[in-house]
Design a protein around this motif. Structure first.
Motif, PDB file in Angstrom:
ATOM      1  N   PHE A  38       1.220   0.529   0.788  1.00  0.00           N
ATOM      2  CA  PHE A  38       1.502   0.339   2.200  1.00  0.00           C
ATOM      3  C   PHE A  38       0.216   0.717   2.925  1.00  0.00           C
ATOM      4  CE2 PHE A  38       3.394   0.953   6.258  1.00  0.00           C
ATOM      5  CZ  PHE A  38       4.600   0.270   6.226  1.00  0.00           C
ATOM      6  N   SER A  39      -0.422  -0.257   3.578  1.00  0.00           N
ATOM      7  CA  SER A  39      -1.680   0.110   4.231  1.00  0.00           C
ATOM      8  C   SER A  39      -1.700  -0.351   5.664  1.00  0.00           C
ATOM      9  CB  SER A  39      -2.858  -0.472   3.451  1.00  0.00           C
ATOM     10  OG  SER A  39      -2.682  -1.854   3.325  1.00  0.00           O
ATOM     11  N   LEU A  94      -0.123   9.571  -0.397  1.00  0.00           N
ATOM     12  CA  LEU A  94      -0.913   9.217   0.790  1.00  0.00           C
ATOM     13  C   LEU A  94      -2.389   9.402   0.472  1.00  0.00           C
ATOM     14  CD1 LEU A  94      -1.267   8.686   3.876  1.00  0.00           C
ATOM     15  CD2 LEU A  94      -0.972  11.156   4.200  1.00  0.00           C
ATOM     16  N   TYR A  95      -3.183   8.346   0.733  1.00  0.00           N
ATOM     17  CA  TYR A  95      -4.634   8.419   0.594  1.00  0.00           C
ATOM     18  C   TYR A  95      -5.246   8.286   1.982  1.00  0.00           C
ATOM     19  CZ  TYR A  95      -3.866   7.639  -4.387  1.00  0.00           C
ATOM     20  OH  TYR A  95      -3.444   7.775  -5.689  1.00  0.00           O
ATOM     21  N   SER A  99      -3.625   4.805   3.355  1.00  0.00           N
ATOM     22  CA  SER A  99      -2.681   3.937   2.647  1.00  0.00           C
ATOM     23  C   SER A  99      -1.712   4.820   1.864  1.00  0.00           C
ATOM     24  CB  SER A  99      -3.412   2.964   1.730  1.00  0.00           C
ATOM     25  OG  SER A  99      -4.171   3.673   0.805  1.00  0.00           O
ATOM     26  N   ILE A 100      -0.550   4.262   1.605  1.00  0.00           N
ATOM     27  CA  ILE A 100       0.451   5.000   0.825  1.00  0.00           C
ATOM     28  C   ILE A 100       0.767   4.164  -0.409  1.00  0.00           C
ATOM     29  CG2 ILE A 100       2.831   5.863   0.804  1.00  0.00           C
ATOM     30  CD1 ILE A 100       2.469   6.271   3.883  1.00  0.00           C
ATOM     31  N   VAL A 101       0.653   4.769  -1.540  1.00  0.00           N
ATOM     32  CA  VAL A 101       0.922   4.039  -2.782  1.00  0.00           C
ATOM     33  C   VAL A 101       2.207   4.599  -3.391  1.00  0.00           C
ATOM     34  CG1 VAL A 101       0.041   3.419  -5.060  1.00  0.00           C
ATOM     35  CG2 VAL A 101      -1.537   3.674  -3.140  1.00  0.00           C
ATOM     36  N   LYS A 145      -2.132  13.000  -1.175  1.00  0.00           N
ATOM     37  CA  LYS A 145      -1.067  13.961  -0.882  1.00  0.00           C
ATOM     38  C   LYS A 145       0.257  13.322  -1.293  1.00  0.00           C
ATOM     39  CE  LYS A 145       1.043  16.103   3.146  1.00  0.00           C
ATOM     40  NZ  LYS A 145       1.032  16.052   4.591  1.00  0.00           N
ATOM     41  N   ASP A 146       1.076  14.041  -2.027  1.00  0.00           N
ATOM     42  CA  ASP A 146       2.405  13.535  -2.379  1.00  0.00           C
ATOM     43  C   ASP A 146       3.339  13.731  -1.197  1.00  0.00           C
ATOM     44  OD1 ASP A 146       2.397  12.341  -4.897  1.00  0.00           O
ATOM     45  OD2 ASP A 146       2.110  14.325  -5.831  1.00  0.00           O
TER      46      ASP A 146
END
Ligand code: NOJ
Length: 934
Positions: free
Chosen positions: A850-851, A893-894, A930-932, A902-903
């Motif tokens: 998700f970016s 989260l990047y 972005s969230i992976v 971060k988780d």
């Protein structure tokens, strides 16, 4: 004073105007003209029938004079002369090729007795027209061809005059296909040669020549006589859409989205659609009768293409719609109309299942010139863009105005307003605007306050402003004739009123009793009107006050069809007849100008108007007028608002819960549930209605209504984005299904469900006692219930549960909807709240990432950076991902300031496959994150 009027249904209606200046009770259902009792309409239908009766011998008397054809301006412009071979009258033809697949066709009389009204364009068009050179032109003997590009062309035939607009060599629009083109040239009574129509060849199509002639020089209707000093001056043209089964547009009517036939055909109307702005109090449903506004744009749509025409003429206009079907393929539309006349229009028992092979329309306007724009599309969204690029961008409304509006005719005084305001808060129902109807004035003198009820208007405004709320007040175009009234004195002295033919001010009756009407075609009157809103002129108003223009058709209690007699005279000597449908918009424009200019830095105004025309979208919203609190009017609001939207007026709404009569509590609740998905969301009711502010109603209705309003507020970020897109492209926020799914045929007639943007499908519930409903889900999409997130993958019709607590609405897979879920008291109060994003997956998602991407065209420009600076605090507090088949182990989260990642906490609902990622608290301004999901 007591006036008796009979309605068109021969019902006796009573107009009781009790004690001027105090309570006014006016129930008007005016008698309406029909085509048969409107001279130019009758004559043009008769002209068509006469031609039709000739069958294959029919031909148009209009021909192009061959050596008059002239190209100029890089071939973007063609000029030619047309002759009516019956009477040798000459006309000018001008064809201009414009950018974005648009063409303009203008026809005027070459040497008219006096100028025909052609001053409409400067009011209607907003942007400079940009002619473009066609790729090729070919001037031949019989036909002239202009190729716009490799696929689009137009062909002009000379003998008789006809124009074809082609895509891939196939005509999609034809002018004068049926030879109904007819311009009544200007003449004097002395040189008028009677009998425009030839002797009918068959008694079945016999026209009453006396009747044709009898209305040319004066026309009587009920107690009024229109003296028609210019005699007959109508213009008419048939426009065919070969291969198209569906046409849309030409608001406003309480009619279908997919326009019906008007001269024969299954379920046809008996009358043409009529565009003639009027006060349509308590209007009937399913009729082609005119309502408050007129936008003469029409779409023709089929699977592979949409095309459109804009008939730019503000005089009274009627439009016949007929269709050809495969069964009678050989019988052209022309012979069909004759046939239908024989057996009586509208009584046709023809089976609708026979395939429609084309749609034919016949347009006639009372005066002026022929000025038409043709849009080649090819999609419905292209047409609306092509149209608003001419008539102007829909206004970007101020944020507060897309929240909930609370109105009533009338809230009585300051105390009542403050009580209502507090009650909303106490009951935790958000709202943004409270409205004052006519009684806030001192005896219907606009720009004054009734100081008994509103002793300190600024105090009231300040109290509302402190809570972030606004007040809207009504101002109408009629000015009370009283020397004690400054506005009257000024307008009278400066000659700003519309005149009667004698040169005196036109005087008639509206709320204040004897009144005169401001002439908004007069540039000085416009400026004078706009200046009235200045704070030092309209004292005791602040920026908190916004506007409502009502009765601007104009509504005239003692006028024919409750409006102005056509022989009245405007600035420049033009008759009201020439520009009737423009009047409402010109008032709207002058008011919006005043509100915009009253602050040193102009601010986006909010001005609601009842009457409208092509271009009204530039000034603010409109609404559907005095509807009735019944299920039929609730259902009708959907096609009416949809039609406004595709006609360039995306910001519109209906009086929520119905203006006239009392709604049942079920109807009340359902109306709010639909209203939250309509662009302009205002509750309104008549002075004699029970108070029905949403916190007053009993349970469970109150809770359900509150929940609906909260849902509207949660969706405001989405709405605001859609409004912005409408401003940029014209695409309406509330869209017909065919607009979003132009290739899906079952949706071409669908008007009981609609899209809000491209992401939400809404199915209004408009029947009493419903507990379920049928929804059509377009193919190749996944749909998620917006409340339960339950996913629907079966295309086509599906029955879904719809008990009273349910508003069937579905998010389309592949979209992300921004919400603000913290309950607040107003839109204003939510401005810096964090967002929740709901991302609905398609089956084809990849990457699990998700970016964030900035969509700003110039993200490093000053505008963008200044705005970003002021909105630094805006973050995303929650992300929901719908349709995730398996539970992930991490949501990571990047971001630049987080190493390595971060988780984020999350929940997973394995029944519906919903992942809720909590507290990412990432910025919507700085996109470097972005969230992976892994
Ligand atoms: C007619 C309008 O349609 C209605 O909304 C309003 O309340 C009344 N005029 C009184 O101003």
């Amino acid at each position: 004073m007591l006036l008796n009027l009979t309605s068109h249904r021969a019902t006796l209606c009573l107009v009781t105007i009790l004690m001027w200046g105090t309570m006014v009770d006016c129930l008007i259902k005016a008698k309406l003209r029909t085509c048969g009792t409107t001279g130019f309409c009758y004559r043009n239908r008769a002209f068509a029938d006469d031609i039709t009766s000739l069958g294959t011998d029919a031909h148009s008397p209009y021909t192009i004079i061959q050596d008059s054809i002239l190209f100029s301006e890089g071939n973007s412009h063609l000029h030619a002369d047309i002759e009516n071979t019956n009477n040798k009258i000459l006309f000018t033809l001008d064809v201009t090729i414009l950018q974005d697949n648009t063409a303009r066709v203008q026809i005027n009389e070459k040497t008219p007795l006096h100028q025909r009204y052609d001053d409409h364009a400067r009011h209607t068009l907003d942007n400079p027209l940009r002619p473009v050179s066609p790729s090729q032109v070919q001037k031949g003997g019989e036909k002239t061809m202009i190729a716009l590009d490799d696929t689009r062309a137009l062909v002009i035939y000379s003998q008789p005059f006809k124009m074809e607009f082609l895509v891939d060599n196939v005509p999609v629009i034809i002018f004068n296909d049926r030879s109904f083109f007819n311009i009544e040239h200007l003449r004097t009574k002395a040189n008028h040669k009677p009998k425009m129509i030839k002797e009918p060849s068959s008694p079945d199509v016999m026209q009453d020549t006396t009747k044709l002639e009898s209305t040319m020089w004066a026309e009587r209707f009920v107690n009024w006589t229109d003296p028609k000093p210019n005699g007959p001056e109508s213009i008419a043209l048939d426009i065919s859409f070969p291969g198209f089964s569906h046409v849309y547009g030409i608001p406003s009517h309480a009619s279908n989205l997919d326009l019906k036939e008007t001269r024969g055909g299954p379920n046809a109307y008996l009358e043409p659609y009529r565009l003639f702005n009027r006060d349509a109090y308590m209007y009937d449903l399913d009729t082609p009768f005119p309502l408050y506004g007129s936008v003469p744009i029409m779409y023709a749509h089929r699977k592979d293409i949409s095309v459109g025409v804009f008939w730019m003429n503000p005089s009274e206009t009627w439009i016949d719609v007929t269709k050809t079907r495969s069964k009678d393929k050989k019988a052209s539309s022309t012979s069909k109309t004759a046939l239908h006349k024989m057996f009586g229009y509208g009584n046709d028992k023809m089976d609708d299942s026979t395939a429609v092979t084309g749609t034919q329309t016949h347009w006639f306007s009372e005066s002026g010139v022929l000025d038409i724009f043709v849009f080649f599309g090819p999609t419905p969204k292209d047409i609306v863009r092509q149209y608003v690029s001419l008539t102007g961008a829909p206004m970007m409304p101020p944020l507060f105005s897309i929240g909930y509006h609370q109105c009533r005719y009338n809230y009585g005084d300051e105390e009542e307003i403050l009580d209502i305001d507090n009650s909303f808060d106490k009951n935790e129902i958000p709202y943004d605007v409270i409205w004052l109807d006519v009684d806030y004035t001192d005896g219907y003198k606009y720009f004054t306050w009734n100081k008994t009820s509103f002793p300190d208007p600024l105090r009231l405004q300040k109290q509302l402003e402190d809570k972030g709320r606004k007040i809207v007040i009504i101002i109408d175009p009629h000015i009370k004739r009283s020397n004690a009234y400054r506005l009257y004195r000024e307008a009278e002295r400066a000659d700003y009123f519309i005149k009667s033919p004698s040169g005196d001010d036109f005087v008639a009756v509206s709320w204040p009793g004897p009144s005169s009407w401001v002439d908004y075609t007069n540039p000085n009157a416009i400026n004078w009107w706009a200046r009235q809103f200045a704070f030092d002129s309209f004292t005791e108003t602040s920026e908190n006050v916004q506007l409502w223009n009502d009765m601007n058709e104009p509504s005239i209690f003692n006028g024919p069809e409750t409006t102005m007699e056509k022989q009245m005279v405007h600035f420049g000597g033009w008759e009201h007849r020439d520009l009737h449908n423009l009047y409402g918009m010109l008032m709207h424009r002058a008011t919006a100008k005043g509100i915009r200019e009253r602050t040193a830095i102009p601010k986006r105004p909010f001005v609601l108007a009842r009457s409208f025309y092509a271009g009204s979208q530039r000034y603010g919203p409109v609404w559907t007028g005095d509807n009735i609190a019944d299920w039929g009017h609730l259902a009708a609001s959907t096609p009416m608002i949809l039609t406004n939207g595709i006609s360039g007026i995306p910001f519109s709404g209906a009086d929520i819960t119905g203006f006239i009569h009392e709604p049942s509590m079920e109807l009340f609740t359902r109306w709010y549930q639909i209203g939250i998905y309509q662009p302009f969301f205002r509750a309104h009711s008549r002075y004699d209605s029970e108070y029905r502010e949403p916190y007053l109603v009993a349970e469970p209705f109150q809770t359900l209504t509150r929940a609906a309003i909260h849902r509207r507020y949660a969706l405001l970020p989405y709405w605001y984005t859609l409004f912005y897109n409408a401003y940029r492209t014209g695409t309406p926020m509330m869209r017909p299904m065919f607009f979003e799914f132009p290739e899906e045929e079952p949706l071409f007639t669908e008007e009981d469900q609609f899209m809000v943007g491209d992401a939400i499908l809404v199915k209004p519930i408009t029947t009493e006692g419903a507990v379920s409903t049928n929804v059509y889900f377009p193919r190749n999409e996944i749909w998620y219930d917006v409340e339960t997130y339950f996913c629907i993958t079966t295309p086509g019709h599906t029955t879904v549960a719809a008990p009273l607590e349910k508003i069937p609405a579905y998010q389309r897979g592949g979209t992300i909807i921004p919400y603000r879920e913290r309950p607040r008291r107003s839109a204003n109060a939510m401005q810096l709240d964090p967002f929740t994003l709901v991302a609905a997956l398609t089956t084809k998602y990849t990457n699990n990432t998700f970016s964030c991407v900035s969509l700003h065209e110039d993200p490093t420009g000053t505008d963008a950076t200044d705005f970003a600076q002021s909105h630094q605090v805006l973050t995303i507090e929650r992300i929901r991902i719908l349709g995730l088949k398996t539970q992930p182990t991490h949501a990571r989260l990047y971001a630049p300031d987080i190493r390595p990642y971060k988780d984020l906490p999350f929940d997973y609902d394995n029944i519906n496959g919903v992942l809720s990622v909590g507290k990412p608290n990432v910025s919507v301004i700085d996109c470097r994150w972005s969230i992976v999901v892994v």
